[in-house]
Motif scaffolding. Structure first.
Motif, mmCIF file in Angstrom:
data_model
loop_
_atom_site.group_PDB
_atom_site.id
_atom_site.type_symbol
_atom_site.label_atom_id
_atom_site.label_comp_id
_atom_site.label_asym_id
_atom_site.label_seq_id
_atom_site.Cartn_x
_atom_site.Cartn_y
_atom_site.Cartn_z
ATOM 1 N N THR A 3 0.866 -1.032 0.104
ATOM 2 C CA THR A 3 -0.029 -0.009 0.097
ATOM 3 C C THR A 3 0.907 1.333 -0.114
ATOM 4 O O THR A 3 0.428 2.295 -0.418
ATOM 5 C CB THR A 3 -0.900 0.093 1.192
ATOM 6 O OG1 THR A 3 -0.070 -0.372 2.344
ATOM 7 C CG2 THR A 3 -2.079 -1.209 1.040
ATOM 8 N N GLU A 5 3.526 1.939 -1.835
ATOM 9 C CA GLU A 5 3.856 2.172 -3.240
ATOM 10 C C GLU A 5 2.525 2.931 -3.779
ATOM 11 O O GLU A 5 2.734 4.032 -4.317
ATOM 12 C CB GLU A 5 4.076 1.278 -4.128
ATOM 13 C CG GLU A 5 5.446 0.761 -4.003
ATOM 14 C CD GLU A 5 5.548 -0.082 -5.335
ATOM 15 O OE1 GLU A 5 6.541 -1.243 -5.011
ATOM 16 O OE2 GLU A 5 5.012 -0.131 -6.132
ATOM 17 N N HIS A 33 -2.944 -1.252 -26.226
ATOM 18 C CA HIS A 33 -1.528 -1.079 -25.727
ATOM 19 C C HIS A 33 -1.072 0.141 -26.243
ATOM 20 O O HIS A 33 -0.380 0.896 -25.554
ATOM 21 C CB HIS A 33 -1.125 -2.275 -26.330
ATOM 22 C CG HIS A 33 0.350 -2.420 -25.597
ATOM 23 N ND1 HIS A 33 1.465 -2.297 -26.467
ATOM 24 C CD2 HIS A 33 0.806 -2.689 -24.150
ATOM 25 C CE1 HIS A 33 2.530 -2.609 -25.805
ATOM 26 N NE2 HIS A 33 2.142 -2.791 -24.442
ATOM 27 N N ALA A 36 -1.822 3.227 -24.277
ATOM 28 C CA ALA A 36 -1.279 3.148 -22.870
ATOM 29 C C ALA A 36 0.383 3.588 -23.237
ATOM 30 O O ALA A 36 0.758 4.662 -22.283
ATOM 31 C CB ALA A 36 -1.104 1.883 -22.313
ATOM 32 N N LYS A 37 1.195 3.316 -24.095
ATOM 33 C CA LYS A 37 2.115 3.591 -24.583
ATOM 34 C C LYS A 37 2.199 5.053 -24.863
ATOM 35 O O LYS A 37 3.195 5.798 -24.264
ATOM 36 C CB LYS A 37 2.972 2.904 -25.497
ATOM 37 C CG LYS A 37 3.327 1.387 -25.248
ATOM 38 C CD LYS A 37 4.590 1.441 -24.926
ATOM 39 C CE LYS A 37 5.332 0.640 -23.620
ATOM 40 N NZ LYS A 37 4.561 -0.314 -22.924
ATOM 41 N N GLU A 40 2.376 7.135 -21.742
ATOM 42 C CA GLU A 40 3.490 7.196 -20.809
ATOM 43 C C GLU A 40 4.472 8.008 -21.618
ATOM 44 O O GLU A 40 5.171 8.982 -21.063
ATOM 45 C CB GLU A 40 3.851 5.895 -21.001
ATOM 46 C CG GLU A 40 3.748 5.237 -19.556
ATOM 47 C CD GLU A 40 4.211 3.530 -19.704
ATOM 48 O OE1 GLU A 40 3.548 2.801 -19.131
ATOM 49 O OE2 GLU A 40 5.398 3.808 -20.217
ATOM 50 N N GLN A 48 2.557 7.328 -15.137
ATOM 51 C CA GLN A 48 2.352 5.738 -15.441
ATOM 52 C C GLN A 48 1.149 5.163 -15.030
ATOM 53 O O GLN A 48 0.589 4.978 -14.066
ATOM 54 C CB GLN A 48 3.276 5.053 -14.401
ATOM 55 C CG GLN A 48 4.748 5.835 -14.207
ATOM 56 C CD GLN A 48 5.609 5.119 -15.112
ATOM 57 O OE1 GLN A 48 5.549 4.066 -15.687
ATOM 58 N NE2 GLN A 48 6.777 5.873 -15.649
ATOM 59 N N GLU A 50 -1.688 2.794 -14.769
ATOM 60 C CA GLU A 50 -1.883 1.237 -14.605
ATOM 61 C C GLU A 50 -2.504 0.728 -15.695
ATOM 62 O O GLU A 50 -3.850 0.975 -15.980
ATOM 63 C CB GLU A 50 -2.700 1.078 -13.383
ATOM 64 C CG GLU A 50 -2.891 -0.379 -12.860
ATOM 65 C CD GLU A 50 -3.233 -0.423 -11.328
ATOM 66 O OE1 GLU A 50 -2.577 -0.861 -10.569
ATOM 67 O OE2 GLU A 50 -4.798 -0.146 -11.449
ATOM 68 N N GLN A 51 -2.140 0.042 -16.511
ATOM 69 C CA GLN A 51 -2.743 -0.280 -17.900
ATOM 70 C C GLN A 51 -4.178 -0.941 -18.116
ATOM 71 O O GLN A 51 -4.947 -0.582 -18.540
ATOM 72 C CB GLN A 51 -1.733 -0.973 -18.733
ATOM 73 C CG GLN A 51 -0.373 -0.301 -19.086
ATOM 74 C CD GLN A 51 0.453 -1.207 -19.805
ATOM 75 O OE1 GLN A 51 0.338 -2.431 -20.156
ATOM 76 N NE2 GLN A 51 1.359 -0.397 -20.431
ATOM 77 N N GLY A 52 -4.209 -1.877 -16.862
ATOM 78 C CA GLY A 52 -5.750 -2.360 -16.763
ATOM 79 C C GLY A 52 -6.683 -1.242 -16.777
ATOM 80 O O GLY A 52 -7.757 -1.575 -17.248
ATOM 81 N N SER A 53 -6.285 -0.228 -16.066
ATOM 82 C CA SER A 53 -7.520 0.737 -15.857
ATOM 83 C C SER A 53 -7.822 1.565 -17.125
ATOM 84 O O SER A 53 -9.001 2.103 -17.102
ATOM 85 C CB SER A 53 -7.175 1.996 -14.690
ATOM 86 O OG SER A 53 -5.906 2.592 -15.222
ATOM 87 N N TYR A 55 -9.074 -0.132 -19.763
ATOM 88 C CA TYR A 55 -10.137 -0.891 -20.247
ATOM 89 C C TYR A 55 -11.510 -0.361 -19.705
ATOM 90 O O TYR A 55 -12.260 -0.199 -20.398
ATOM 91 C CB TYR A 55 -9.907 -2.254 -20.236
ATOM 92 C CG TYR A 55 -8.909 -2.757 -21.309
ATOM 93 C CD1 TYR A 55 -7.682 -2.670 -20.780
ATOM 94 C CD2 TYR A 55 -9.182 -3.119 -22.446
ATOM 95 C CE1 TYR A 55 -6.673 -2.977 -21.706
ATOM 96 C CE2 TYR A 55 -8.512 -3.437 -23.332
ATOM 97 C CZ TYR A 55 -7.040 -3.685 -22.978
ATOM 98 O OH TYR A 55 -6.137 -3.635 -24.027
ATOM 99 N N PRO A 56 -11.723 -0.442 -18.338
ATOM 100 C CA PRO A 56 -12.942 0.073 -18.283
ATOM 101 C C PRO A 56 -13.117 1.783 -18.764
ATOM 102 O O PRO A 56 -14.328 1.973 -19.167
ATOM 103 C CB PRO A 56 -12.875 0.217 -16.364
ATOM 104 C CG PRO A 56 -11.726 -0.434 -16.219
ATOM 105 C CD PRO A 56 -10.972 -0.547 -17.438
ATOM 106 N N HIS A 59 -13.919 1.445 -22.156
ATOM 107 C CA HIS A 59 -15.704 0.858 -22.192
ATOM 108 C C HIS A 59 -16.760 2.002 -22.068
ATOM 109 O O HIS A 59 -17.709 2.191 -22.674
ATOM 110 C CB HIS A 59 -15.937 -0.333 -21.476
ATOM 111 C CG HIS A 59 -15.449 -1.780 -22.117
ATOM 112 N ND1 HIS A 59 -16.191 -2.560 -22.469
ATOM 113 C CD2 HIS A 59 -14.158 -1.962 -22.357
ATOM 114 C CE1 HIS A 59 -15.430 -3.608 -22.857
ATOM 115 N NE2 HIS A 59 -13.954 -3.218 -23.020
ATOM 116 N N ARG A 60 -16.178 2.801 -20.952
ATOM 117 C CA ARG A 60 -17.213 3.899 -20.636
ATOM 118 C C ARG A 60 -17.456 5.003 -21.819
ATOM 119 O O ARG A 60 -18.248 5.323 -22.201
ATOM 120 C CB ARG A 60 -16.511 4.779 -19.546
ATOM 121 C CG ARG A 60 -17.258 5.015 -18.288
ATOM 122 C CD ARG A 60 -16.809 5.553 -17.072
ATOM 123 N NE ARG A 60 -15.369 5.877 -17.165
ATOM 124 C CZ ARG A 60 -14.470 5.076 -16.340
ATOM 125 N NH1 ARG A 60 -15.070 4.278 -15.574
ATOM 126 N NH2 ARG A 60 -13.137 5.748 -16.387
#
Lengths: 120, 1024
Positions: A3, A5, A33, A36-37, A40, A48, A50-53, A55-56, A59-60
């Motif tokens: 936590t 970090e 991808h 995201a790149k 950055e 930086q 968080e690449q996963g974020s 996707y939501p 979609h939004r």
């Protein structure tokens, strides 16, 4: 993931990520991808994501009709989904950018009022 | 395929592609394939969470999550059944108590009237700057009447019959209905004679209310004409109990006050009367009121055509589409017209003299106006003029149904139906009917009101305007609601404490969850779901408690009324909704603190350490400790508040019970009897009573018998006014008044201080003085000590004349009164009311109450007494039969109810608070087991360990008590109006409550303390 970090990360507001995606796509369609790149890179590694974020967020944006998605092939010949800005999205980008400028300006005025000299 | 489905299906693949891409990039940068993949995954983040979040974008995924939470919560609860039972039970008690009281409040105050579309119905209320010049005014206490001496801007809801007919004909409403109390009805023709309550209603009544019949038909306009045959509609409940619910009741004939009526139908079950709490046995058409009136056609004729006799309550149904203001303007205009232009008919002297004069109105002339003020007279604090003359008590809101009847002097006793108290006020300056004022006749007809007084009508929604019995119960209900609200708070604090303990135990689980990536919001949501589930389960159980509780309260209340309560209770939607709402709120309330505490757990320390280690107990444990302490403090303080309140109320009840009533109230049987209902005329009435008295006194087991106009302590009273010699000509003096029979004071054991009882010639004299031709001898009266103090001072009382008046403009001459005896002070209508100056007169007319002093249990003699009465006249029923002790109980019913319930709730609060204390200390002991073990191993005496634990408990109890007392002193001020002879800050109560709490708390602390001393150091040291 410790936590501690997480504390060092500058948390992006949800809307800000959307704005960045829209801006990135303004230059042309891209796949997840790549977006995201691009973020950055263009932020000189400050942001930086968080690449996963992504996707939501993507979609939004699709749900709201600001971007559209289509199948395509990426640079290394992989199948990937490409996202593209819609005309509505283009208009929204202008709106959101203006809002952002306003916000930033207001905060700046508070932090560094023109009258005062001195470091902060 | 919908876009949503498509997107979500391919999401997995998209994510995989993304990660693969990143991995490839990493490899290109020079990482090893394994590292590359690892780095890519790290960079991506929590895949599952991403999938969840993305899914959330598209759907109401929270529903699925909720179900998941619920299932998990159930499993957790099953794992700790002890915690679950205690928590659910505690919550059930708190929620159940609240639901019970709320369902009572709902039934009494909130429920809408049992008619069609009640929001469309409006009640007509008149208002003016000064009282209108009415001859007579009656009201059944359905709405708040504000009249009487010196009332500013009087208002009320009674109107004359011609006014009603006019409004009905003007067709401003889609239906207009009028109703009034019918007075006591003697029912014969259906088994033994009984006395019942009835209501006179206009022909359109049932149609306007939108009611249907259960059997037969209801009234229509044709039934309400003088030429129509007398018909009656029965109350459903009465039909069931008196007629056995037989379906062939329509068409049967019964006699009411010796007049045959045909039953044409039964009303629908839910309707017992329009005003809340009213319960009439039978409804009769307005036009038949004259027939059943015992005073005969003479008095009734006035009403149907007299614009100055106001006795009907009027309700109208608004026409849909027409705004209220418009209808109100029209109706008010009609009223104003009548008031300013209609003339008040005068009574012609010929009318009176010729009539057999069943109720000789002219009797004592204008100077002596019999004002009957009956009905819960308010406590002295409410009297508006503390100086010399006590103002006849205004019908104050807290005092129940009020029947206002401003009749002519010496007028008929308004037949109070059943338990409805009657209040009658003659306004100052009102010209009593029957005494034609010469100056009036010279002036010409006068009007009811003047333009300056601005008479007008307001239309008030029936739901709020027709208060009925509501006001009687509202005070205790609100007090109880407060008490149960406090109990719910205590229960919440209790369960919160339990949950905190549990949360501390679940720290590890929470840490693991968070470490595995659960979002904090998700964890919070899941914990809140658990606590809401607990409270929902508690609420469900609570409904059961509530049902049983409300039921027993209602039956307690009903057993105190002579008539069934007109309130129906039951769990209806509003009550259910209330329960659900509190359950949810409760769950969130006690769940919040422990939840947030859990979710903010520091992960690494929690994961590393064991549960009972002293290091963790040092830091986070101490924080829990202080919240736990605070919760227990709150519980104790709240419990004290409830305890002090209950203590005050219990003391009030005890004080009231020990009031010296001035007479011996044991072993007295009371019953009411009204021969005028079966046609007795005045001279016969007098001899009937004395005959009956003689027969009863000869009955075995009866020590002495007498009768009076109304029994003592029945919450009814009568006030009369007279002119005291020496006072200015137009100044009126007042005294309480009661008509009594022979031997009254001996029967009730009220000692004489001077003079004698009434004898036979006294009664004869009194009768003639009230008749058409008064004698010149004054009516003998007996007065009490207060009267002597107030009016006579040092003067010798016996033989004093007062109240005489020569014949003058205001009426014929009257011989006044002469004091023939002085008795000791006795309470009259109520225990709380101060003893006022009182005079007893010989009774010779109207209905009466008999008082019998018996050697043994009064109830046992009842059959013999009925037999004796039946011997005189089989058609004469007894009503309101009770013992004086029961009468006192009925007077005190409100205090008893509140004392009982608040006492129960106070003990409940005490138990809950101490359970909370016990729980806290138990937890402390088990948490600090290691520490205790170390202490004991190092040589600590068990006694000091005991003291350690006890000290914490006692300190909490004492501090909590102190806090509670502070709050109680502030809050109990609101109880002041309900208390008697005890102050809200009464130190005796407070100290005893504090002692009680300390003792119970001590007991609660003792058990964990003992457990602490039994800790085996060796086991404790190994305790993990």
């Amino acid at each position: 993931m410790s936590t501690k970090e997480e504390d060092r990360r500058i948390e992006l507001l949800q809307g800000t990520l959307d704005l960045l995606i829209l801006r990135t796509l303004w230059l042309g369609p891209a796949h997840g991808h790549a977006i995201a790149k691009a973020i950055e890179f263009n932020s000189e590694d400050v942001l930086q994501v968080e690449q996963g974020s992504l996707y939501p967020a993507l979609h939004r944006l699709i749900k709201r009709g600001w971007i559209s998605v289509e199948e395509g092939t990426s640079e290394n010949n992989r199948r990937a989904k490409f996202y593209r800005l819609t005309p509505k999205g283009r208009r929204q980008l202008v709106v959101e950018t203006r809002k952002w400028d306003k916000l930033v300006g207001a905060i700046a005025r508070i932090l560094r009022p023109k009258k005062q000299e001195g470091e902060l | 395929m919908s876009r949503r489905k498509r997107m979500l299906e391919e999401l997995d693949q998209d994510i995989r592609d993304h990660i693969a891409q990143e991995t490839q990039d990493n490899i290109d940068r020079g990482m090893s394939p394994a590292n590359a993949r690892y780095a890519a995954m790290r960079k991506f983040g929590n895949v599952t969470r991403v999938k969840e979040d993305t899914r959330e974008v598209w759907s109401f995924v929270w529903l699925g999550q909720l179900l998941q939470d619920i299932r998990f919560g159930l499993r957790m609860l099953r794992k700790s059944p002890g915690f679950a039972t205690v928590a659910i039970l505690t919550l059930a008690l708190g929620i159940g108590a609240n639901t019970a009281i709320f369902s009572l409040i709902d039934a009494v105050m909130l429920r809408s009237l049992p008619v069609e579309n009640p929001s469309q119905l409006v009640l007509l209320k008149w208002g003016a700057r000064n009282e209108p010049n009415t001859h007579g005014y009656m009201s059944a206490g359905d709405c708040a009447n504000d009249m009487g001496h010196g009332a500013q801007n009087p208002s009320g809801c009674s109107f004359s019959e011609p006014m009603f007919r006019e409004i009905a004909q003007a067709n401003v409403f889609s239906g207009t209905a009028a109703f009034a109390n019918s007075g006591r009805l003697n029912l014969t023709g259906n088994g033994p004679a009984t006395v019942i309550n009835g209501q006179l209603v206009s022909g359109d009544f049932f149609r306007t209310m939108g009611l249907k019949s259960a059997i037969g038909r209801l009234f229509d306009a044709a039934d309400d004409t003088p030429s129509a045959g007398p018909v009656a509609v029965l109350n459903y409940g009465y039909w069931q109990s008196a007629f056995g619910g037989s379906r062939d009741v329509a068409g049967r004939t019964i006699e009411l006050n010796n007049v045959p009526f045909t039953i044409i139908g039964v009303a629908e079950q839910r309707f017992t009367g329009i005003a809340p709490g009213s319960d009439y046995d039978v409804w009769l058409p307005l036009s038949d009121g004259q027939r059943i009136s015992p005073s005969g056609p003479f008095r009734w004729n006035d009403r149907q055509a007299d614009v100055a006799f106001w006795w009907l309550t009027i309700i109208g149904r608004l026409k849909p589409g027409t705004p209220l203001a418009q209808t109100q303007a029209v109706v008010s205009g009609l009223f104003r017209n009548e008031m300013l232009n209609g003339s008040v008919p005068l009574f012609h002297p010929g009318q009176m003299a010729g009539a057999p004069a069943p109720r000789p109105p002219a009797g004592d002339g204008a100077q002596i106006r019999h004002e009957m003020v009956i009905g819960g007279t308010p406590a002295p604090v409410r009297s508006k003029s503390p100086t010399s003359l006590p103002t006849p008590p205004q019908p104050a809101p807290g005092n129940g149904p009020v029947q206002t009847s401003r009749e002519t002097p010496g007028g008929p006793m308004p037949q109070s139906a059943g338990n409805k108290p009657v209040m009658m006020l003659a306004p100052q300056g009102a010209k009593p009917a029957g005494s034609p004022h010469p100056s009036e006749m010279a002036r010409g007809p006068k009007t009811l009101s003047t333009a300056a007084d601005n008479p007008e009508i307001t239309l008030v929604p029936v739901q709020s305007g027709l208060t009925g019995s509501r006001t009687r119960y509202s005070n205790p209900l609100y007090v109880l609601m407060l008490a149960v609200g406090i109990i719910l708070l205590i229960a919440c604090a209790n369960v919160a404490g339990l949950m905190l303990a549990r949360a501390a135990a679940r720290q590890k689980e929470m840490a693991v969850r968070l470490a595995l990536g659960a979002g904090r919001a998700r964890v919070v949501r899941q914990l809140l779901t658990e606590s809401v589930m607990l409270s929902v389960l508690g609420g469900a159980l609570g409904i059961l408690f509530a049902y049983w509780g409300a039921h027993s309260i209602i039956s307690f209340v009903s057993s105190n009324q002579p008539r069934p309560l007109g309130f129906a209770t039951g769990v209806d939607l509003r009550v259910l909704g209330f329960t659900v709402a509190i359950s949810l709120l409760t769950g969130i309330l006690f769940g919040i603190a422990p939840t947030f505490r859990s979710a903010r757990v520091d992960l690494t320390p929690a994961l590393k350490e064991g549960e009972g280690s002293s290091a963790s107990s040092g830091r986070s444990g101490r924080r829990w400790f202080s919240i736990g302490n605070a919760l227990v403090l709150a519980q104790v303080a709240l419990a004290i508040v409830v305890l002090v309140g209950a203590g005050l109320l219990v003391r009030t009840l005890a004080n009231l019970r020990s009031v010296d009533v001035g007479f011996d109230s044991h072993n007295i049987l009371i019953f009411g009897i009204d021969p005028t209902l079966v046609g007795y005329k005045v001279p016969q009435v007098d001899s009937f009573y004395r005959d009956l008295q003689g027969r009863l006194s000869e009955t075995a087991g009866v020590q002495s018998v007498s009768y009076s106009m109304m029994p003592l302590l029945s919450s009814s009273l009568m006030i009369t006014s007279f002119h005291w010699p020496g006072a200015p000509q137009d100044q009126e003096s007042e005294a309480d008044a009661l008509g009594v029979g022979p031997n009254f004071f001996e029967t009730l054991h009220i000692p004489f201080l001077a003079g004698r009882e009434f004898n036979a010639s006294d009664f004869k004299l009194s009768a003639s003085n009230d008749g058409a031709t008064p004698t010149s001898a004054p009516t003998p009266v007996i007065v009490n000590q207060a009267f002597v103090e107030k009016y006579l001072g040092k003067e010798y009382p016996l033989g004093k004349h007062f109240g005489e008046s020569a014949g003058d403009a205001n009426g014929p001459a009257s011989p006044g009164y002469e004091i023939t005896g002085v008795v000791r002070d006795a309470k009259y209508s109520d225990l709380r009311r101060e003893i006022h100056a009182m005079m007893y007169t010989p009774q010779h007319m109207g209905g009466a109450s008999f008082e019998l002093r018996t050697a043994a249990d009064p109830q046992a003699l009842l059959p013999a007494i009925r037999e004796v009465v039946a011997q005189v006249n089989t058609n004469l029923p007894l009503f309101d039969v009770k013992t004086e002790s029961q009468q006192i109980d009925r007077l005190l019913f409100q205090e008893r109810l509140v004392a009982r319930l608040s006492g129960f709730f106070a003990l409940l609060a005490l138990v809950l608070a101490c359970v909370g204390l016990y729980g806290l200390l138990s937890y402390e002991v088990s948490r600090r087991t290691r520490e205790i073990g170390i202490r004991m191993a190092l040589g600590a005496h068990p006694g000091s360990v005991l003291k350690l634990v006890l000290r914490q408990g006692i300190v909490l109890a004492i501090v909590g008590a102190a806090l509670g007392i502070g709050v109680a002193l502030g809050v109990n001020r609101y109880l002041a109006s309900m208390l008697y002879n005890v102050q809200p800050g009464d130190p005796v109560t407070i100290v005893s409550v504090a002692i009680l709490l300390t003792l119970v708390a001590l007991a609660a602390c003792y058990i964990p303390a003992r457990r602490a001393t039994r800790v085996d150091p060796i086991i404790a040291l190994r305790y993990e």
